[in-house]
Design a protein around this motif. Structure first.
Motif: not given
Lengths: 497, 346, 348
Positions: B79, B126, B129-133, B135-137, B139-140, C139, C269, C321, C324-325, C332
């Motif tokens: 997504i 993101l 490689k960094f296994h973000f979910p 939706f949050i990646g 969104l950021a 979410f 956020m 943003g 957060l990243v 991680y």
């Protein structure tokens, strides 16, 4: 009143498999009942039903002759049932003491959570077990045996009337096993119902009073431990006809040149693994759960990183970065978990078969549907997959037919498989289909494919493979030919320390 | 052989159409048309007309690209919530490039879309490689895109503060908004071409097949040699670039780079795609359904105007529609699961 | 009972290095900002002009308070292994409801406040129903609802702001403006008390511990007899009520409720990044409100200094943003390092 637990006509259906089929038996307080059966026989499912984790589709459950229905695990715990699961249910980032009392942290008078009492209570249990564990230590920092003991202590301290152990000894050493058996004897003396799931024969005879044998989701027989023998139990577990099945296999006897040569393979999970596979040879990887067999398979298939050693395929040193590379070089893997790793359950048979060769059945990048149909029909015919059409959704097939779909995928005419790795190919599959799959393995060997078969059913590996590699704790502990292999000798190597 | 020839007319032609998922959607769309056509005249308005149909088609042009991008990603099981923000950023780059730096429009479009692609690649990085979910990646990333959009808007303006950037429309951008191909408005024409191309891509090509299988079970696809990592990158970049195309359309239409561009469209693509039968979990659906989902969404909006509902209700209905679409998806999946269990038993 | 001292734990905690980084960034900008405003003397000017000037500091406090209140709710949801992306919209809708109640009814303001909070609790229930019963991913359910709430805000007064001119609400408005010793806002104290109370609940009550457990390993928590659905419901309802309080504080400060302003400022956020930067694990099961509080505090000072430095507002949006990243990447990497260390230990 004496404790008792009774199952009446319990059945459970999963997509693709009938996990439990009309199971009825009774376990009495003050006795230890062994639940015996091969992997996939349905033991764990039965435990999940009695712990309220899942609900049976049919049948009733009685505690002390009162019928009970559990909406969730909480209800089962309140009813006095405690289950120690094979997969440890711990919170790794929290302390040992909190893990011991997850649903029942002690309260102070003000209703707050009482850390001091928690520490005291936890220490008391740990001391009773006589283990060198600090209650404030994070669970993640304990070794696996101690983690398992935390799981056992957690169930013990609930003071449940009915307590079930699912393969509790797999990660334990002798010291902890002795402690565990003393505890079980104590529970027995206190008149509790103890259910003990294991496939280690020695333990069964050492600790249990009654035995229920299950196979393919059905109850085979119930008997007293004192009245039976290991041979009789194995016969019941494996099924009468299985010996004949192996004898009647038409095997490949001519092996070609070496197709796979593994030298000192090292990954984050295994070390010093060396063996060879010839064309037409069936090589078995035996060992207990967690011995590293699946990890070897995944490394050979490029699914896990290789940190050392050499893999020579057909004379060429290989460095697979992904399963893609491995497939292109002629290696195929039927993974352990058919549903999670093998199949796309929601798609059709033909989609699942064509997966690795999508590019080959196309022209100008457009998929040629006729070729796809042909390929799928070829597999359906070759393995007599029971389905009206190749457009059937794979999730709607039985477990055996699902496994055949995966076999069909790797042996289709578009593939050039040289080495086929089968990880637990007969897990959760009925006897009839098992025999078919055994013959298929032999046929593939005849066609010149090198086959590696991994199975937790010792009889299966010993009877099917031409050569057996035994693993323990991440490395190879022995190699035997089929002619020289017995269950005892292989098991001895598998448990070697 | 005999069986196939003996199949009745119903079995051969009617049944496959009637049982198809898209057919239900068409029925729903027709139902909406009937309701509004009856309702609107009651309060002295007109709904059932060729012009309404054209209005709807023209109104979905902007969100169609978002829908296609979101749809492809959803089919693969991912997504992207940054699509609209990245698109607005792309549109702003185009405006700044033309008004601020005096570049020709085509360079503006190329630079804008290329920068969008960078965002898409960053999203994929993101997540992969960094296994973000996801939706949050994403969104950021959407906040970063918004920030950069305002930065670009200030670069293009004289005062150095963030503001809308007007520019002289070159001929091509004019054609994009008011031109016609034969009798079809150019925007609608381009949209239809996109739907057809992506429809073929998803349903007929090897790539589409891989996307579908990967969405059905990513791990199994990986172990069957499908390069899911590459596909993830491609689809996220595709989603961002299509967002950019939408931003370019918006900029062209308004004749200015707008700070609030595509603001209400963050979930339009996702809603339309799910409404159109693309499963939220991935592995099912197609572009035809997504197109009809989008038509339903906008028929709803335009229909509501025709029955004089306060436009402020739109965002409420969009949110509710998303949840309704998800519920339908959820119950369909439960039914499929039950069917699997039933069949396996037999 | 804990054997390691707090500062050692702080340094070992993954939030430790992050917070140090933030402090360095802050000092750096502080020096520059005082340099910019005073021209020559970077250090001496810090406390008289530029950033540390008290007016500026007060401004920070007001915004910070609202974020801290919201953080208490969202951080607990994160620790419990969930997420709520409708915080901003809920705050805004609560503010609109409250303002309308004040303006359109004759009820005294405490009654209006109570009604608003009860309605807000209902928002939390709706989120829980979608997640628990219909099994929506948290979410998407909360995003969908947030769009509904935003729409309702607009519908309510035709998209217009609602001014609170009524004298009946004077007590409420005074509450927002009351200060201690002339410059220390009372609501800031309120926010601090809130953090202390919630952290106490988290670390000292059975409920609090079960939040960590159900966030750390949900299936295990279920099998241990905890009821994750119930825990989730309490967390979401609590979060919605806190979000509403945040919205009301906003209203008290500005004496009006706006149907767009709060959500547009993206508190969700900021609060989520703040929590994660402060050591709350995005995957649930770890973190404490103290860390999140410090992180939020530093983030706000940092943002504010950017403003003092005349950095354009778009960098603040970008930074929201970006941080957060960064926070998630650190999250991680530290998880990955722990995993590898454990693996190595087991192999040894």
């Amino acid at each position: 009143m004496a404790n008792s637990l009774e199952f009446r006509g319990i059945s459970k259906l999963y997509p693709g498999v009938r996990a439990l089929d009309d199971i009825s038996f009774r376990a009495e307080g003050g006795r230890v009942l062994a639940l015996l059966g091969e992997n996939g026989a349905g033991k764990s499912t039965l435990l999940k039903i009695m712990s309220g984790d899942q609900r049976g589709d049919e049948g009733e459950l009685f505690i002390n002759d009162q019928q009970v229905k559990f909406a969730d695990p909480q209800a089962a715990i309140s009813a006095g049932i405690s289950v120690i699961y094979q997969e440890r249910q711990l919170m790794p980032e929290m302390s040992v003491m909190e893990n011991l009392f997850p649903g029942a942290l002690p309260k102070t008078k003000l209703g707050l959570f009482d850390k001091r009492k928690l520490y005291k209570d936890a220490l008391e249990i740990i001391n009773k077990f006589g283990l060198p564990i600090d209650p404030t230590e994070k669970v993640a920092r304990l070794n696996i045996a101690h983690q398992q003991m935390v799981e056992i202590m957690k169930a013990y301290r609930r003071d449940a009337d009915i307590i079930a152990f699912d393969e509790p000894t797999a990660p334990l050493t002798d010291t902890e096993i002795t402690i565990l058996f003393n505890i079980i004897r104590e529970l027995k003396a206190a008149g509790k119902v103890v259910i003990y799931v294991s496939h280690r024969m020695a333990e069964i005879f050492q600790i249990t009073d009654d035995i229920v044998v299950m196979k393919d989701g059905k109850l085979v027989t119930q008997l007293k431990t004192a009245d039976t023998s290991e041979a009789e139990l194995i016969k019941a577990m494996v099924g009468r006809d299985i010996g004949d099945t192996y004898a009647s296999l038409s095997r490949n006897t001519e092996f070609g040149e070496i197709v796979l040569d593994v030298q000192n393979l090292k990954t984050p999970y295994v070390r010093d693994v060396s063996f060879t596979v010839r064309r037409g040879e069936v090589v078995g990887l035996a060992g207990l759960v967690g011995a590293g067999r699946t990890e070897v398979a995944r490394a050979l298939f490029g699914a896990d990183p290789v940190t050392g050693g050499t893999i020579i395929l057909d004379g060429a040193v290989t460095h697979f970065k992904s399963p893609r590379d491995a497939i292109a070089a002629g290696v195929a893997l039927c993974p352990e978990d058919r549903k999670e790793q093998g199949l796309v359950l929601g798609r059709t048979i033909k989609d699942n078969i064509v997966m690795p060769v999508v590019n080959k059945v196309s022209k100008y990048k457009i998929v040629n549907n006729r070729q796809v149909d042909d390929l799928a029909e070829e597999a359906v015919e070759k393995y007599s997959i029971k389905t009206p059409t190749v457009d059937k959704i794979v999730g709607e097939l039985s477990g055996g037919n699902q496994q055949k779909v995966i076999l069909g995928r790797w042996t289709s005419s578009q593939m050039t498989t040289k080495l086929l790795i089968l990880d637990e190919p007969t897990k959760g599959i009925d006897v009839g289909t098992k025999a078919e799959i055994y013959q298929t393995v032999c046929d593939l060997a005849k066609a010149g494919i090198g086959v590696i078969i991994i199975s937790s059913e010792l009889t299966e590996v010993i009877n099917l493979a031409d050569k057996i590699i035994v693993m323990h704790n991440g490395h190879v502990t022995g190699t035997v030919d089929r002619a020289n292999a017995t269950e005892e000798s292989v098991l001895a190597m598998a448990m070697l320390d | 052989m005999e069986n196939t020839t003996n199949k009745s007319f119903y079995q051969r032609f009617v049944k496959p159409i009637v049982t198809h998922k898209v057919f239900t959607l068409v029925l729903l769309l027709a139902g909406l048309w009937i309701i509004f056509s009856v309702w609107a005249p009651l309060i002295g308005n007109k709904f059932f007309a060729m012009s309404t149909f054209r209005n709807i088609l023209e109104s979905i042009v902007l969100s169609s690209f978002l829908t296609i991008g979101a749809g492809c990603l959803l089919i693969s099981g991912d997504i992207d919530l940054s699509q609209a923000a990245v698109g607005a950023f792309g549109g702003m780059v185009l405006a700044s490039a033309m008004a601020g730096w005096g570049l020709p429009w085509y360079l503006g479009v190329i630079i804008g879309l290329a920068l969008c692609a960078v965002f898409g690649a960053a999203n994929a990085l993101l997540i992969d490689k960094f296994h973000f979910p996801a939706f949050i990646g994403t969104l950021a990333m959407s906040y970063m895109a918004q920030g950069l959009m305002r930065l670009f808007s200030s670069l293009g303006s004289e005062t150095g503060t963030a503001q809308n950037i007007p520019f002289q429309k070159p001929a091509f951008l004019k054609w994009l908004t008011i031109g016609k191909v034969w009798f079809i408005p150019s925007g609608v024409f381009i949209m239809l071409i996109f739907f057809i191309v992506y429809g073929i891509l998803i349903s007929k090509t090897t790539f589409g097949k891989k996307v579908m299988l990967m969405g059905g079970n990513r791990q199994a696809a990986h172990l069957a040699g499908i390069n899911s990592r590459a596909i993830t990158y491609i689809l996220f970049i595709n989603s961002a670039v299509l967002g950019g195309v939408s931003g370019v359309f918006n900029t062209a239409k308004l004749g200015q780079g707008q700070l609030l561009a595509l603001q209400g469209n963050q979930f339009t693509g996702i809603t339309a795609a799910i409404l159109g039968g693309i499963s939220f979990g991935g592995g099912a659906g197609g572009m035809g359904g997504a197109f009809i989902g989008l038509l339903i969404l906008n028929t709803f909006q335009i229909g509501m105007t025709s029955i004089k509902v306060n436009p402020f209700w739109y965002s409420i209905f969009t949110g509710l529609l998303l949840l309704v679409a998800l519920s339908i998806d959820f119950f369909t999946q439960i039914r499929a699961g039950q069917k699997m269990a039933r069949q396996a038993r037999g | 009972m804990q054997k390691t001292s707090w500062y050692k734990r702080f340094l070992r905690d993954k939030s430790g290095p992050l917070l140090i980084l933030l402090i360095v960034l802050m000092l750096f900008t502080m020096v520059i900002s005082s340099g910019v405003t005073k021209g020559e003397k970077p250090f001496t000017a810090i406390f008289t002009d530029g950033f540390m000037a008290s007016g500026n500091l007060l401004g920070i406090f007001y915004n910070l308070v609202i974020q801290i209140v919201m953080m208490c709710g969202i951080a607990m949801i994160l620790i419990g292994g969930n997420i709520d992306l409708s915080v901003g919209a809920q705050a805004m809708l609560a503010a609109m409801i409250f303002a309308n109640l004040i303006v359109k009814t004759m009820l005294p303001w405490p009654v209006c406040l109570l009604i608003t909070l009860i309605i807000a609790a209902g928002f939390g229930l709706i989120n829980t129903i979608l997640i628990n019963l219909l099994h929506f991913p948290a979410f998407i359910a909360t995003i969908g609802m947030s769009s509904v709430y935003k729409g309702l805000c607009n519908v309510m007064n035709g998209g217009n702001n609602v001014q609170i001119l009524s004298t009946r609400a004077q007590g409420f408005l005074d509450l927002g403006k009351a200060s201690l010793f002339g410059r220390f806002p009372v609501i800031f104290l309120f926010a601090l008390v809130l953090v202390v109370v919630y952290q106490f609940v988290l670390s000292r009550t059975r409920f609090g511990r079960s939040v960590y457990m159900s966030g750390g390993n949900p299936p295990a928590a279920r099998l241990s007899g905890l009821n994750p659905n119930k825990i989730r419901m309490i967390l979401f309802v609590n979060n919605s009520v806190l979000a509403a309080i945040g919205g009301l504080l906003w209203t008290a400060q500005l004496t009006l409720a706006s149907p767009t302003a709060i959500a547009a400022s993206a508190p969700d956020m900021k609060v989520i990044s703040g929590s994660i930067l402060g050591g709350v694990s995005f995957m649930g099961g770890a973190g404490h409100l103290g860390g999140a509080l410090i992180a939020l505090f530093l983030l706000n000072i940092f943002n504010n200094m950017l403003r003092v430095l005349n950095v354009q507002d778009y960098w603040t949006t970008f930074a929201a943003g970006f941080l957060l990243v960064v926070a998630l990447i650190v999250d991680y990497i530290s998880a990955e390092r722990r995993r590898k260390a454990l693996l190595a230990e087991k192999n040894a």
